[in-house]
Design an enzyme around this catalytic site. Structure first.
Site, mmCIF file in Angstrom:
data_model
loop_
_atom_site.group_PDB
_atom_site.id
_atom_site.type_symbol
_atom_site.label_atom_id
_atom_site.label_comp_id
_atom_site.label_asym_id
_atom_site.label_seq_id
_atom_site.Cartn_x
_atom_site.Cartn_y
_atom_site.Cartn_z
ATOM 1 N N LYS A 31 0.849 -1.201 0.000
ATOM 2 C CA LYS A 31 0.000 0.000 0.000
ATOM 3 C C LYS A 31 0.881 1.245 0.000
ATOM 4 C CE LYS A 31 -2.380 1.701 3.784
ATOM 5 N NZ LYS A 31 -2.207 3.154 3.850
ATOM 6 N N ASP A 42 -3.425 4.234 -2.109
ATOM 7 C CA ASP A 42 -4.361 4.699 -1.071
ATOM 8 C C ASP A 42 -4.360 6.231 -1.049
ATOM 9 O OD1 ASP A 42 -5.905 4.949 1.230
ATOM 10 O OD2 ASP A 42 -4.264 4.433 2.586
ATOM 11 N N LYS A 55 -7.349 8.036 -1.556
ATOM 12 C CA LYS A 55 -8.681 8.456 -1.058
ATOM 13 C C LYS A 55 -9.214 9.677 -1.813
ATOM 14 C CE LYS A 55 -7.802 6.862 3.702
ATOM 15 N NZ LYS A 55 -6.352 6.626 3.701
ATOM 16 N N ASP A 70 -13.640 14.464 -4.795
ATOM 17 C CA ASP A 70 -13.702 15.710 -5.571
ATOM 18 C C ASP A 70 -14.931 15.614 -6.466
ATOM 19 O OD1 ASP A 70 -12.893 18.094 -7.009
ATOM 20 O OD2 ASP A 70 -10.826 17.646 -6.455
ATOM 21 N N THR A 76 -11.669 6.158 10.712
ATOM 22 C CA THR A 76 -11.717 5.650 12.088
ATOM 23 C C THR A 76 -11.237 6.695 13.098
ATOM 24 O OG1 THR A 76 -9.635 4.578 11.596
ATOM 25 C CG2 THR A 76 -11.570 3.172 11.646
ATOM 26 N N ARG A 84 3.452 -1.558 10.711
ATOM 27 C CA ARG A 84 4.576 -1.712 11.634
ATOM 28 C C ARG A 84 4.909 -3.127 12.081
ATOM 29 N NH1 ARG A 84 2.213 3.259 14.873
ATOM 30 N NH2 ARG A 84 0.404 2.357 13.814
HETATM 31 O O1 C5P Z 1 1.414 0.221 11.191
HETATM 32 P P1 C5P Z 1 -0.051 -0.111 11.095
HETATM 33 O O2 C5P Z 1 -0.323 -1.581 10.866
HETATM 34 O O3 C5P Z 1 -0.855 0.460 12.244
HETATM 35 O O4 C5P Z 1 -0.521 0.645 9.741
HETATM 36 C C1 C5P Z 1 -1.864 0.640 9.335
HETATM 37 C C2 C5P Z 1 -2.027 1.431 8.080
HETATM 38 O O5 C5P Z 1 -3.414 1.489 7.765
HETATM 39 C C3 C5P Z 1 -1.559 2.890 8.163
HETATM 40 O O6 C5P Z 1 -1.139 3.286 6.838
HETATM 41 C C4 C5P Z 1 -2.813 3.634 8.546
HETATM 42 O O7 C5P Z 1 -2.789 4.971 8.133
HETATM 43 C C5 C5P Z 1 -3.852 2.836 7.741
HETATM 44 N N1 C5P Z 1 -5.224 2.960 8.249
HETATM 45 C C6 C5P Z 1 -5.571 2.669 9.550
HETATM 46 N N2 C5P Z 1 -6.867 2.797 9.948
HETATM 47 C C7 C5P Z 1 -7.799 3.195 9.074
HETATM 48 C C8 C5P Z 1 -7.474 3.471 7.763
HETATM 49 C C9 C5P Z 1 -6.155 3.339 7.372
HETATM 50 O O8 C5P Z 1 -4.729 2.260 10.346
HETATM 51 N N3 C5P Z 1 -9.042 3.260 9.461
#
Ligand code: C5P
Length: 230
Positions: free
Chosen positions: A33, A60, A62, A65, A119, A210
């Site tokens: 992503k 991603d 999003k 517009d 979220t 992560r």
């Molecule tokens: O490191 P981690 O697993 O928390 O990363 C999750 C990814 O998903 C990040 O890029 C975060 O911005 C994205 N994301 C999220 N929750 C959402 C939408 C996107 O954690 N509701």
């Protein structure tokens, strides 16, 4: 094209760090992503480079517009060869339908999914926007609108997956972040599920950052997640 359900989130400030990680990963074991930060720094070159290395890319960005602008951006992303991209469902039916019509005319048609309610938004945030439904009901309303508009699925929390699957059917693609293997730190994520719990709840694809990108051995971390959901 990988059949892995894991989408590794490349949340890096620059392309070098992202490429260093990708060199350790196998395109048959995951998808990737690319979000706003990395794309804004590195542009389409990085996307093309990773696609040439056989990775499936979820772009991603999003989009939100007027219909014509979003449709043109979706066409540009399809021309790059991305596997999946997304728009905000709150852009409305006309915006989503116009985007799908544009993608129908491309030779390589990516999956188009919608973001419902971010979220990060609370009930108070919705009220301030004049939306008096509960967050869960607003998520379902927008997911339903995305499906009616011809989109392939939505990004949602794994905690919402079961309800959306029950209402909209199991063919509607659910892409879920907030995933943590049992032995992993939750970092700043509040409502987490393990990879196997999320798949059991109806997730089709898991967005994981992560726990893989910061692991001592990202390949081992990815393989152990893949095994846990195979
Ligand atoms: O490191 P981690 O697993 O928390 O990363 C999750 C990814 O998903 C990040 O890029 C975060 O911005 C994205 N994301 C999220 N929750 C959402 C939408 C996107 O954690 N509701």
């Amino acid at each position: 094209m990988s059949d892995s359900k894991v989408i590794v989130s490349l949340d890096f400030p620059d392309g070098k760090q992202a490429l260093d990680l990708c060199q350790k990963l196998d395109p048959s074991s995951c998808k990737l992503k690319i979000g706003k930060e990395l794309f804004t720094r590195e542009g389409p070159d990085l996307v093309e480079k990773l696609i040439k290395s056989d990775f499936d890319i979820f772009l991603d960005l999003k989009y939100h517009d007027i219909p014509n602008t979003v449709a043109s951006a979706c066409r540009a992303a399809a021309d790059l060869g991305v596997w999946m991209l997304n728009v905000h469902a709150s852009g409305g039916r006309n915006m989503m339908e116009t985007a799908i019509e544009a993608l129908d005319k491309t030779t390589h048609k990516p999956l188009l999914i919608a973001v419902t309610v971010l979220t990060s938004m609370s009930q108070e945030d919705l009220s301030e926007l004049g939306i008096n439904r509960t967050v869960d009901d607003q998520v379902l309303l927008l997911a339903n609108l995305a499906k009616e508009s011809g989109l392939n699925g939505v990004v949602c929390s794994a905690k919402e997956a079961n309800r959306i699957k029950n209402e909209l059917g199991s063919d509607f693609c659910l892409v879920t972040p907030g995933i943590r293997p049992a032995d992993s730190s939750s970092d700043d994520q509040k409502r987490i599920m393990t990879p196997s719990e999320a798949i059991a709840a109806g997730s089709h694809y898991l967005v994981i950052g992560r726990p893989i990108t910061k692991a001592d051995d990202p390949l081992v971390a990815l393989e152990s997640i893949n095994v846990s959901i195979s």
